[in-house]
Motif scaffolding. Sequence first.
Motif, short mmCIF file in Angstrom:
data_model
loop_
_atom_site.label_atom_id
_atom_site.label_comp_id
_atom_site.label_asym_id
_atom_site.label_seq_id
_atom_site.Cartn_x
_atom_site.Cartn_y
_atom_site.Cartn_z
N UNK A 76 0.82 -1.24 0.00
CA UNK A 76 0.00 0.00 0.00
C UNK A 76 0.84 1.27 0.00
N UNK A 77 2.02 1.21 0.61
CA UNK A 77 2.82 2.43 0.75
C UNK A 77 3.88 2.57 -0.36
N UNK A 78 3.88 1.62 -1.30
CA UNK A 78 4.86 1.67 -2.39
C UNK A 78 4.19 1.73 -3.77
N UNK A 79 3.04 1.07 -3.85
CA UNK A 79 2.34 0.82 -5.11
C UNK A 79 2.39 1.99 -6.11
N UNK A 80 2.00 3.17 -5.66
CA UNK A 80 1.92 4.32 -6.57
C UNK A 80 3.28 4.93 -6.91
N UNK A 81 4.32 4.47 -6.23
CA UNK A 81 5.66 4.97 -6.54
C UNK A 81 6.53 3.94 -7.24
N UNK A 82 5.89 2.89 -7.78
CA UNK A 82 6.66 1.88 -8.52
C UNK A 82 6.74 2.32 -9.99
N UNK A 83 7.95 2.23 -10.53
CA UNK A 83 8.19 2.58 -11.93
C UNK A 83 7.43 1.65 -12.85
N UNK A 275 12.98 -13.35 -15.32
CA UNK A 275 11.52 -13.24 -15.47
C UNK A 275 11.08 -11.85 -15.05
N UNK A 276 9.82 -11.55 -15.37
CA UNK A 276 9.33 -10.21 -15.03
C UNK A 276 8.69 -10.16 -13.65
N UNK A 277 8.77 -11.27 -12.90
CA UNK A 277 8.21 -11.28 -11.54
C UNK A 277 9.23 -10.68 -10.58
N UNK A 278 9.10 -9.38 -10.34
CA UNK A 278 10.12 -8.67 -9.57
C UNK A 278 9.96 -8.81 -8.05
N UNK A 279 8.82 -9.38 -7.63
CA UNK A 279 8.65 -9.61 -6.19
C UNK A 279 9.34 -10.90 -5.78
N UNK A 280 9.24 -11.91 -6.64
CA UNK A 280 9.85 -13.20 -6.32
C UNK A 280 9.30 -13.75 -5.03
N UNK A 281 10.14 -14.42 -4.30
CA UNK A 281 9.75 -14.91 -2.98
C UNK A 281 10.72 -14.34 -1.97
N UNK A 282 10.24 -14.05 -0.78
CA UNK A 282 11.14 -13.53 0.25
C UNK A 282 11.62 -12.13 -0.05
N UNK A 283 10.68 -11.27 -0.51
CA UNK A 283 11.07 -9.91 -0.91
C UNK A 283 11.12 -8.94 0.26
N UNK A 284 11.18 -9.45 1.47
CA UNK A 284 11.08 -8.55 2.63
C UNK A 284 12.22 -7.52 2.67
N UNK A 285 13.42 -7.96 2.35
CA UNK A 285 14.58 -7.04 2.39
C UNK A 285 14.40 -5.90 1.39
N UNK A 286 14.08 -6.25 0.15
CA UNK A 286 13.92 -5.23 -0.89
C UNK A 286 12.71 -4.33 -0.67
N UNK A 287 11.73 -4.83 0.07
CA UNK A 287 10.55 -4.03 0.38
C UNK A 287 10.90 -2.98 1.44
N UNK A 288 11.69 -3.38 2.42
CA UNK A 288 12.14 -2.44 3.44
C UNK A 288 13.03 -1.36 2.80
N UNK A 289 13.93 -1.80 1.95
CA UNK A 289 14.85 -0.90 1.27
C UNK A 289 14.08 0.11 0.40
N UNK A 290 13.14 -0.41 -0.40
CA UNK A 290 12.36 0.45 -1.28
C UNK A 290 11.58 1.52 -0.52
N UNK A 291 11.00 1.12 0.61
CA UNK A 291 10.21 2.06 1.42
C UNK A 291 11.05 3.20 1.96
N UNK A 292 12.28 2.91 2.34
CA UNK A 292 13.13 3.97 2.91
C UNK A 292 13.39 5.06 1.88
N UNK A 293 13.60 4.67 0.64
CA UNK A 293 13.79 5.67 -0.42
C UNK A 293 12.47 6.32 -0.80
N UNK A 294 11.45 5.47 -1.06
CA UNK A 294 10.30 6.02 -1.76
C UNK A 294 8.92 5.62 -1.29
N UNK A 295 8.73 5.25 -0.02
CA UNK A 295 7.37 5.02 0.47
C UNK A 295 6.61 6.34 0.34
N UNK A 296 5.33 6.24 0.03
CA UNK A 296 4.54 7.44 -0.26
C UNK A 296 4.46 8.33 0.98
#
Length: 530
Positions: A76-83, A275-296
């Motif tokens: 919810x806090x990243x969706x609108x800021x995904x390229x 593949x184009x599945x950028x979430x994969x499995x176990x995306x917790x690290x990259x989700x935390x990282x992404x939020x620090x830069x660009x959570x809405x």
Amino acid sequence: MNNKGLILLLAIFALLSLNVNAQQLSKENDWQNQDLKENKVMGVSANKAYAELLAGKESKTVIVAIIDSGTDIEHEDLKDNIWTNAGEIAGNGIDDDNNGYIDDIHGWSFLGNAKGEHITRETSELTRLYKKYSKKYVDVDVESLSAKEKKEFDEFENIKKDYEKQVTDNRNQLQNVMGFVEYNKVSIELLKKEFKLDTINAENIKSLKSKDEDVKGAIDFQKYVAKNKITTADIDEALEHFSKALKYGINTDFNPRDSIIGDNPEIMDGFYYGSNDVSGQGAVHGTHVGGLTGAIRDNGAGMNGIAKNVKLMIVRAVPDGDERDKDVALAIRYAADNGAQIINMSFGKSYSPEKYLVDAAVKYADSLGVLMIHAAGNDNNDLDKKDNFPNPLYLDGGKAVNWLTVGASAISRDKKMAASFSNYGKKNVDIFAPGHEVYSSVLDNKYGLNSGTSMASPVAAGVAALVWSYYPNFTATQIKDILMKSVSKQEKLKVILPGSKKEKVRFGELSVSGGIINAYNALKLAEEMK
Ligand SMILES: [Ca+2]
Ligand SMILES: [Ca+2]
Ligand SMILES: [Ca+2]
């Protein structure tokens, strides 16, 4: 269980229980955005910058590539800021924009395949090198080796030593945890019987006393468990941690690459796997990282990323275990070719056997004026003495210009300001940024605390993106220059040297800039330099 084992366990539990309930955090839950004067915390003053410097000003969207374990693009806090790749039509099986990657809508995963399988775990580079050279140098006659082989053979001897030590340490640690589990059970049963209790818990353990050695030992142990709030879940996690290492990270027979990608990872034989599945499995690290830069920001959900006008390009290349140089190289190229102005790299390792592939990709991105931001690493090492890859130093000499190596700092301006785990280096770490117990997005629309230079790097990337979005005419080199010159200078503050217990060092000695990245100062300097 000896005392050393207990201390070790405690450290492990501290490391593993990083996700904290949001209610416990209150006002400190986005301290990385806050300001020393206003909030008494060593944040980057982003909130102050938005309020005092940026109201009513125009900005231009900056694309930041997150090369990581995958990111939850539905959060919810990243969706609108995904390229989103404007030139690509989703799901038609065609590479519409001709960039070599089919249906790459939000980025690319170099760890997946068309069947929907993902590499989530990998061996360490040390394991892979050990395996490779063990085969090559089995029954070797050292006298017959060429000078080049002799050098490699000497390296192998070190690798062998390191690898065997890791295996031994891991087995011992696993045994320690298993001993802990066993004694936990035994001591509970003993106390229940001795004191005729139905359960042993944090409350009733307080009043128990005995002169019997065994009973007293059991009481002390359970008091320790209660005091440190060690739960069954913690113990299970520790067990999993060490069993996992033996099963995957240091297991020479484990090789998911063969069946899932099927390439030769040591050479550039086919660029377009994945593949184009950028979430994969176990995306917790990259989700935390992404939020620090660009959570809405200011949407009433979760927390605020540092940069407001930002799009996150998700590139998956980092498994649980050591990433492959080839994937890192291709991930950097993908980001640079598809419009990323900043690349965040919250990963690293001690061996980089195909460094030449990464070097070529870094040179390429550097030549395009992409700003690469890399976590310094969490081994409390001096990077002027030890390597952490990738780094901006090319094998054939020279150095990437548009590169920032970021150490992690903590909330208070005191002796603990340099995070105890952070790597540092007067020459090879450029800057520090908040990375100790910072709050950001995790999976399933949740949020949690995490610590690491992995967190400091995307905070720095957020500041870079913030400045660049308001001053889009600057080059990457100028942005880096602004960030370095405008740090919150803390040169003279004495802090505990990461990795030591008491040894103090001036904070200014730990990095090139001698300070902590600061959005407010950087924007003011950018305005002056415009
Ligand atoms: Ca495409
Ligand atoms: Ca398509
Ligand atoms: Ca938010």
